[in-house]
Design a protein around this motif. Structure first.
Motif, PDB file in Angstrom:
ATOM      1  N   ARG A  81       0.820  -1.217   0.000  1.00 31.41           N
ATOM      2  CA  ARG A  81       0.000   0.000   0.000  1.00 31.41           C
ATOM      3  C   ARG A  81       0.853   1.267   0.000  1.00 31.41           C
ATOM      4  O   ARG A  81       0.676   2.135  -0.850  1.00 31.41           O
ATOM      5  N   CYS A  82       1.784   1.382   0.960  1.00 31.26           N
ATOM      6  CA  CYS A  82       2.540   2.638   1.089  1.00 31.26           C
ATOM      7  C   CYS A  82       3.972   2.553   0.561  1.00 31.26           C
ATOM      8  O   CYS A  82       4.675   3.552   0.509  1.00 31.26           O
ATOM      9  N   LEU A  83       4.430   1.356   0.203  1.00 31.67           N
ATOM     10  CA  LEU A  83       5.763   1.089  -0.341  1.00 31.67           C
ATOM     11  C   LEU A  83       6.901   1.271   0.662  1.00 31.67           C
ATOM     12  O   LEU A  83       8.062   1.260   0.286  1.00 31.67           O
ATOM     13  N   ASP A  84       6.580   1.451   1.962  1.00 27.05           N
ATOM     14  CA  ASP A  84       7.601   1.467   3.003  1.00 27.05           C
ATOM     15  C   ASP A  84       7.966   0.030   3.369  1.00 27.05           C
ATOM     16  O   ASP A  84       7.189  -0.895   3.145  1.00 27.05           O
ATOM     17  N   ASN A  85       9.135  -0.126   3.947  1.00 30.33           N
ATOM     18  CA  ASN A  85       9.514  -1.448   4.445  1.00 30.33           C
ATOM     19  C   ASN A  85       8.688  -1.789   5.681  1.00 30.33           C
ATOM     20  O   ASN A  85       8.339  -0.908   6.467  1.00 30.33           O
ATOM     21  N   MET A  86       8.370  -3.042   5.831  1.00 28.46           N
ATOM     22  CA  MET A  86       7.647  -3.527   7.000  1.00 28.46           C
ATOM     23  C   MET A  86       8.199  -4.889   7.391  1.00 28.46           C
ATOM     24  O   MET A  86       8.770  -5.602   6.564  1.00 28.46           O
ATOM     25  N   THR A  87       8.028  -5.266   8.634  1.00 30.90           N
ATOM     26  CA  THR A  87       8.514  -6.544   9.137  1.00 30.90           C
ATOM     27  C   THR A  87       7.362  -7.525   9.279  1.00 30.90           C
ATOM     28  O   THR A  87       6.321  -7.177   9.836  1.00 30.90           O
ATOM     29  N   LEU A  88       7.547  -8.719   8.769  1.00 28.95           N
ATOM     30  CA  LEU A  88       6.566  -9.794   8.899  1.00 28.95           C
ATOM     31  C   LEU A  88       7.182 -10.928   9.716  1.00 28.95           C
ATOM     32  O   LEU A  88       8.320 -11.328   9.459  1.00 28.95           O
ATOM     33  N   THR A  89       6.436 -11.450  10.658  1.00 29.49           N
ATOM     34  CA  THR A  89       6.853 -12.651  11.378  1.00 29.49           C
ATOM     35  C   THR A  89       6.365 -13.845  10.569  1.00 29.49           C
ATOM     36  O   THR A  89       5.231 -13.852  10.093  1.00 29.49           O
ATOM     37  N   MET A  90       7.238 -14.808  10.395  1.00 29.21           N
ATOM     38  CA  MET A  90       6.879 -15.943   9.535  1.00 29.21           C
ATOM     39  C   MET A  90       7.339 -17.267  10.114  1.00 29.21           C
ATOM     40  O   MET A  90       8.233 -17.332  10.935  1.00 29.21           O
ATOM     41  N   GLU A  91       6.656 -18.319   9.659  1.00 27.49           N
ATOM     42  CA  GLU A  91       7.052 -19.709   9.887  1.00 27.49           C
ATOM     43  C   GLU A  91       6.883 -20.426   8.570  1.00 27.49           C
ATOM     44  O   GLU A  91       5.898 -20.207   7.871  1.00 27.49           O
ATOM     45  N   ALA A  92       7.835 -21.280   8.231  1.00 29.89           N
ATOM     46  CA  ALA A  92       7.773 -21.982   6.951  1.00 29.89           C
ATOM     47  C   ALA A  92       8.336 -23.382   7.090  1.00 29.89           C
ATOM     48  O   ALA A  92       9.210 -23.631   7.918  1.00 29.89           O
ATOM     49  N   CYS A  93       7.833 -24.290   6.283  1.00 30.75           N
ATOM     50  CA  CYS A  93       8.424 -25.624   6.201  1.00 30.75           C
ATOM     51  C   CYS A  93       8.046 -26.241   4.856  1.00 30.75           C
ATOM     52  O   CYS A  93       7.005 -25.928   4.275  1.00 30.75           O
ATOM     53  N   ASP A  94       8.924 -27.084   4.363  1.00 35.99           N
ATOM     54  CA  ASP A  94       8.682 -27.804   3.110  1.00 35.99           C
ATOM     55  C   ASP A  94       9.560 -29.049   3.097  1.00 35.99           C
ATOM     56  O   ASP A  94      10.611 -29.086   3.734  1.00 35.99           O
ATOM     57  N   ASP A  95       9.105 -30.063   2.382  1.00 31.76           N
ATOM     58  CA  ASP A  95       9.831 -31.330   2.276  1.00 31.76           C
ATOM     59  C   ASP A  95      10.273 -31.568   0.838  1.00 31.76           C
ATOM     60  O   ASP A  95       9.552 -31.235  -0.111  1.00 31.76           O
ATOM     61  N   PHE A  96      11.446 -32.165   0.694  1.00 34.19           N
ATOM     62  CA  PHE A  96      12.023 -32.431  -0.616  1.00 34.19           C
ATOM     63  C   PHE A  96      12.598 -33.843  -0.646  1.00 34.19           C
ATOM     64  O   PHE A  96      12.918 -34.411   0.396  1.00 34.19           O
ATOM     65  N   THR A  97      12.749 -34.378  -1.843  1.00 37.76           N
ATOM     66  CA  THR A  97      13.446 -35.635  -2.067  1.00 37.76           C
ATOM     67  C   THR A  97      14.676 -35.314  -2.901  1.00 37.76           C
ATOM     68  O   THR A  97      14.581 -34.599  -3.905  1.00 37.76           O
ATOM     69  N   ILE A  98      15.820 -35.823  -2.495  1.00 40.66           N
ATOM     70  CA  ILE A  98      17.067 -35.589  -3.214  1.00 40.66           C
ATOM     71  C   ILE A  98      17.406 -36.837  -4.022  1.00 40.66           C
ATOM     72  O   ILE A  98      17.390 -37.947  -3.492  1.00 40.66           O
ATOM     73  N   VAL A  99      17.707 -36.636  -5.301  1.00 40.78           N
ATOM     74  CA  VAL A  99      18.159 -37.712  -6.174  1.00 40.78           C
ATOM     75  C   VAL A  99      19.443 -37.249  -6.866  1.00 40.78           C
ATOM     76  O   VAL A  99      19.701 -36.056  -6.973  1.00 40.78           O
ATOM     77  N   PHE A 100      20.226 -38.192  -7.331  1.00 37.42           N
ATOM     78  CA  PHE A 100      21.460 -37.852  -8.037  1.00 37.42           C
ATOM     79  C   PHE A 100      21.238 -37.958  -9.538  1.00 37.42           C
ATOM     80  O   PHE A 100      20.540 -38.849 -10.014  1.00 37.42           O
ATOM     81  N   GLY A 101      21.823 -37.022 -10.273  1.00 36.93           N
ATOM     82  CA  GLY A 101      21.703 -36.996 -11.731  1.00 36.93           C
ATOM     83  C   GLY A 101      22.926 -36.342 -12.343  1.00 36.93           C
ATOM     84  O   GLY A 101      23.971 -36.209 -11.689  1.00 36.93           O
ATOM     85  N   GLU A 102      22.776 -35.873 -13.590  1.00 42.37           N
ATOM     86  CA  GLU A 102      23.912 -35.270 -14.289  1.00 42.37           C
ATOM     87  C   GLU A 102      24.173 -33.832 -13.874  1.00 42.37           C
ATOM     88  O   GLU A 102      25.311 -33.435 -13.664  1.00 42.37           O
ATOM     89  N   THR A 103      23.109 -33.018 -13.784  1.00 36.95           N
ATOM     90  CA  THR A 103      23.258 -31.613 -13.429  1.00 36.95           C
ATOM     91  C   THR A 103      22.232 -31.225 -12.375  1.00 36.95           C
ATOM     92  O   THR A 103      21.203 -31.889 -12.230  1.00 36.95           O
ATOM     93  N   TYR A 104      22.502 -30.134 -11.685  1.00 31.31           N
ATOM     94  CA  TYR A 104      21.585 -29.657 -10.664  1.00 31.31           C
ATOM     95  C   TYR A 104      20.273 -29.231 -11.313  1.00 31.31           C
ATOM     96  O   TYR A 104      20.259 -28.573 -12.349  1.00 31.31           O
ATOM     97  N   ALA A 105      19.163 -29.603 -10.693  1.00 32.08           N
ATOM     98  CA  ALA A 105      17.840 -29.201 -11.181  1.00 32.08           C
ATOM     99  C   ALA A 105      16.839 -29.322 -10.050  1.00 32.08           C
ATOM    100  O   ALA A 105      17.042 -30.065  -9.086  1.00 32.08           O
ATOM    101  N   GLU A 106      15.744 -28.579 -10.185  1.00 34.80           N
ATOM    102  CA  GLU A 106      14.616 -28.691  -9.260  1.00 34.80           C
ATOM    103  C   GLU A 106      13.409 -29.118 -10.074  1.00 34.80           C
ATOM    104  O   GLU A 106      13.074 -28.499 -11.067  1.00 34.80           O
ATOM    105  N   ASP A 107      12.785 -30.197  -9.633  1.00 35.79           N
ATOM    106  CA  ASP A 107      11.586 -30.682 -10.293  1.00 35.79           C
ATOM    107  C   ASP A 107      10.383 -30.087  -9.569  1.00 35.79           C
ATOM    108  O   ASP A 107      10.432 -29.819  -8.374  1.00 35.79           O
ATOM    109  N   GLY A 108       9.283 -29.905 -10.280  1.00 40.20           N
ATOM    110  CA  GLY A 108       8.091 -29.317  -9.702  1.00 40.20           C
ATOM    111  C   GLY A 108       7.491 -30.112  -8.561  1.00 40.20           C
ATOM    112  O   GLY A 108       6.690 -29.603  -7.797  1.00 40.20           O
ATOM    113  N   ASP A 109       7.847 -31.357  -8.412  1.00 35.57           N
ATOM    114  CA  ASP A 109       7.296 -32.208  -7.361  1.00 35.57           C
ATOM    115  C   ASP A 109       8.197 -32.255  -6.136  1.00 35.57           C
ATOM    116  O   ASP A 109       8.304 -33.285  -5.473  1.00 35.57           O
TER     117      ASP A 109
END
Length: 132
Positions: A72-100
């Motif tokens: 709204r006013c374009l000033d900086n503001m502070t947000l308190t947050m909590e986040a979490c996410d889970d991933f599966t790591i696999v080995f391949g030829e090059t680094y990539a992120e899959d949508g799943d």
């Protein structure tokens, strides 16, 4: 709190079992990512890796305060947050992120920089509208 400033995780070298990496994210972390959504913050992040002989599971969690722009006013503001996410790591030829929530780590290197995934996990947990 013992925190790490090296975001390069040696996934291939980890033994089977549970591994915990903790990070203290401050203004410099967000500035170094060359992004324009989060301007700073004070966030505690954890990366938990559970490695078995069949797979590698990774969980990212973060909590703290981040500085964003008010829509709204374009000033900086502070947000308190909590986040979490889970991933599966696999080995391949090059680094990539899959949508799943699959992260491909180069087989030859066996390690990857988790900084951007931590940032994305935090960003996706923020409300769509930022207002005072």
């Amino acid at each position: 709190m013992d925190t790490n400033h090296n975001f390069l995780l040696p996934v291939r070298q980890l033994s089977c079992g549970n591994h915990l990496f903790e990070f203290a994210l401050d203004d410099s972390f967000f500035e170094n990512l060359e992004q324009n959504e989060i301007f700073g913050g004070d966030v505690h992040a954890k990366v938990e890796i559970k490695k078995t002989s069949q797979n590698i599971a990774m969980s990212i969690s973060a909590e703290g305060d981040v500085v964003v722009m008010c829509d709204r006013c374009l000033d900086n503001m502070t947000l308190t947050m909590e986040a979490c996410d889970d991933f599966t790591i696999v080995f391949g030829e090059t680094y990539a992120e899959d949508g799943d929530n699959i992260v491909v780590v180069p087989e030859q290197e066996g390690e990857f920089d988790v900084a951007w995934l931590i940032y994305e996990t935090i960003l996706l947990a923020l409300p769509f509208n930022h207002t005072h």
